[in-house]
Design a protein around this motif. Structure first.
Motif, PDB file in Angstrom:
ATOM      1  N   ARG A  84       0.851  -1.185  -0.003  1.00  0.00           N
ATOM      2  CA  ARG A  84      -0.014  -0.014   0.236  1.00  0.00           C
ATOM      3  C   ARG A  84       0.717   1.238  -0.192  1.00  0.00           C
ATOM      4  NH1 ARG A  84      -3.777  -1.968   4.779  1.00  0.00           N
ATOM      5  NH2 ARG A  84      -4.645   0.443   4.756  1.00  0.00           N
ATOM      6  N   LYS A  85       0.380   2.330  -0.732  1.00  0.00           N
ATOM      7  CA  LYS A  85       1.183   3.563  -0.721  1.00  0.00           C
ATOM      8  C   LYS A  85       0.440   4.633   0.069  1.00  0.00           C
ATOM      9  CE  LYS A  85       4.214   1.749  -3.673  1.00  0.00           C
ATOM     10  NZ  LYS A  85       5.144   0.896  -3.023  1.00  0.00           N
ATOM     11  N   LEU A  86      -0.759   4.815  -0.044  1.00  0.00           N
ATOM     12  CA  LEU A  86      -1.462   5.899   0.446  1.00  0.00           C
ATOM     13  C   LEU A  86      -1.433   5.749   1.932  1.00  0.00           C
ATOM     14  CD1 LEU A  86      -4.961   6.303  -1.210  1.00  0.00           C
ATOM     15  CD2 LEU A  86      -3.044   7.782  -1.481  1.00  0.00           C
ATOM     16  N   LEU A  87      -1.461   4.751   2.739  1.00  0.00           N
ATOM     17  CA  LEU A  87      -1.298   4.684   4.108  1.00  0.00           C
ATOM     18  C   LEU A  87       0.166   5.043   4.317  1.00  0.00           C
ATOM     19  CD1 LEU A  87      -2.257   3.866   6.935  1.00  0.00           C
ATOM     20  CD2 LEU A  87      -1.698   1.618   6.289  1.00  0.00           C
ATOM     21  N   PRO A  88       1.241   4.489   4.120  1.00  0.00           N
ATOM     22  CA  PRO A  88       2.478   5.135   4.634  1.00  0.00           C
ATOM     23  C   PRO A  88       2.583   6.623   4.268  1.00  0.00           C
ATOM     24  CG  PRO A  88       2.856   3.400   3.123  1.00  0.00           C
ATOM     25  CD  PRO A  88       1.495   3.384   3.304  1.00  0.00           C
ATOM     26  N   ILE A 141      -4.925   8.577   5.394  1.00  0.00           N
ATOM     27  CA  ILE A 141      -5.142   7.439   6.048  1.00  0.00           C
ATOM     28  C   ILE A 141      -6.644   6.723   5.944  1.00  0.00           C
ATOM     29  CG2 ILE A 141      -5.144   6.257   8.400  1.00  0.00           C
ATOM     30  CD1 ILE A 141      -2.870   8.342   8.965  1.00  0.00           C
ATOM     31  N   ILE A 142      -7.767   7.741   5.955  1.00  0.00           N
ATOM     32  CA  ILE A 142      -8.920   7.274   5.928  1.00  0.00           C
ATOM     33  C   ILE A 142      -9.167   6.740   4.334  1.00  0.00           C
ATOM     34  CG2 ILE A 142     -11.418   8.184   5.841  1.00  0.00           C
ATOM     35  CD1 ILE A 142     -10.511  10.059   8.195  1.00  0.00           C
ATOM     36  N   LEU A 143      -8.758   7.487   3.496  1.00  0.00           N
ATOM     37  CA  LEU A 143      -8.979   6.942   1.978  1.00  0.00           C
ATOM     38  C   LEU A 143      -8.335   5.732   1.781  1.00  0.00           C
ATOM     39  CD1 LEU A 143      -9.984   8.106  -0.748  1.00  0.00           C
ATOM     40  CD2 LEU A 143      -7.852   9.015  -1.354  1.00  0.00           C
ATOM     41  N   ASP A 144      -7.209   5.478   2.304  1.00  0.00           N
ATOM     42  CA  ASP A 144      -6.582   4.055   2.269  1.00  0.00           C
ATOM     43  C   ASP A 144      -7.456   3.213   3.057  1.00  0.00           C
ATOM     44  OD1 ASP A 144      -3.793   2.404   1.569  1.00  0.00           O
ATOM     45  OD2 ASP A 144      -4.659   2.017   3.651  1.00  0.00           O
ATOM     46  N   SER A 145      -8.130   3.359   4.113  1.00  0.00           N
ATOM     47  CA  SER A 145      -8.840   2.542   4.771  1.00  0.00           C
ATOM     48  C   SER A 145     -10.292   2.196   3.828  1.00  0.00           C
ATOM     49  CB  SER A 145      -9.321   3.045   6.275  1.00  0.00           C
ATOM     50  OG  SER A 145      -8.137   3.059   7.081  1.00  0.00           O
ATOM     51  N   LYS A 150     -13.176  -1.676   0.499  1.00  0.00           N
ATOM     52  CA  LYS A 150     -13.682  -2.172  -0.739  1.00  0.00           C
ATOM     53  C   LYS A 150     -12.935  -3.334  -1.495  1.00  0.00           C
ATOM     54  CE  LYS A 150     -15.312  -0.301  -4.894  1.00  0.00           C
ATOM     55  NZ  LYS A 150     -16.822  -0.780  -5.250  1.00  0.00           N
ATOM     56  N   GLN A 151     -11.580  -3.190  -1.390  1.00  0.00           N
ATOM     57  CA  GLN A 151     -10.998  -4.517  -1.889  1.00  0.00           C
ATOM     58  C   GLN A 151     -11.245  -5.770  -0.916  1.00  0.00           C
ATOM     59  OE1 GLN A 151      -8.970  -4.236  -4.620  1.00  0.00           O
ATOM     60  NE2 GLN A 151      -9.110  -6.522  -4.653  1.00  0.00           N
ATOM     61  N   GLU A 152     -11.342  -5.549   0.025  1.00  0.00           N
ATOM     62  CA  GLU A 152     -11.917  -6.754   1.190  1.00  0.00           C
ATOM     63  C   GLU A 152     -13.277  -7.302   0.668  1.00  0.00           C
ATOM     64  OE1 GLU A 152     -11.275  -6.433   5.420  1.00  0.00           O
ATOM     65  OE2 GLU A 152      -9.350  -5.685   5.130  1.00  0.00           O
TER      66      GLU A 152
END
Length: 165
Positions: A84-88, A141-145, A150-152
């Protein structure tokens, strides 16, 4: 390592801008940038966002130390186990901003704020680069979540479809 460099750049931009404001402007002095909508206004804040919990310097120092340690720990975990890139990216923005405001509070007991936005007669609370990076970081962080959820959900539907066959 790139994420720590980004956090360090955020910290440097924040501290450099605060230094310029605190050494070149008197408290309360304003410089219009875009009319009355966006101004550079020298201000100090002894509290958190929107000046809540004013004069609780050591509370913020302790909480920030805990948050910084937690962010570094979690970022290491994410970088080792995920692509993942958005979270870090969000975490490093929060980290750089938190350390920037932490240094102000630890050294002087107040944070230098200077970015002022006016929406008609409403003036948004004055903020700084660290605050901006923290807000952008939390949004990432919220967007990544949301993307992760959605992916899950898609993965679960895919697995359910395979089980029916």
């Amino acid at each position: 390592m790139v994420y720590y460099i980004i956090a360090f750049i955020v910290f440097l931009l924040d501290q450099g801008s605060k230094y310029l404001i605190s050494t070149k402007l008197e408290i309360g002095e304003e410089i219009p940038v875009i009319g009355n909508f966006f101004l550079i206004t020298s201000s100090r804040n002894t509290g958190a966002a929107f000046s809540i919990l004013e004069d609780k310097r050591w509370f913020f120092v302790v909480i920030t130390i805990i948050v910084v340690i937690a962010i570094i720990w979690y970022m290491q975990k994410v970088l080792k186990t995920s692509q993942r890139k958005l979270l870090p990216l969000g975490l490093c923005l929060v980290l750089g901003g938190a350390i920037g405001n932490f240094l102000d509070r630890a050294l002087t007991g107040e944070v230098v704020d200077f970015l002022q936005l006016n929406f008609g007669s409403y003036t948004f609370p004055i903020f700084n680069i660290a605050d901006s990076c923290i807000v952008i970081g939390v949004a990432l962080i919220i967007l990544d979540s949301l993307f992760d959820m959605k992916q899950e959900s898609l993965n679960n539907k895919s697995h359910e479809g395979n089980e029916e066959v």
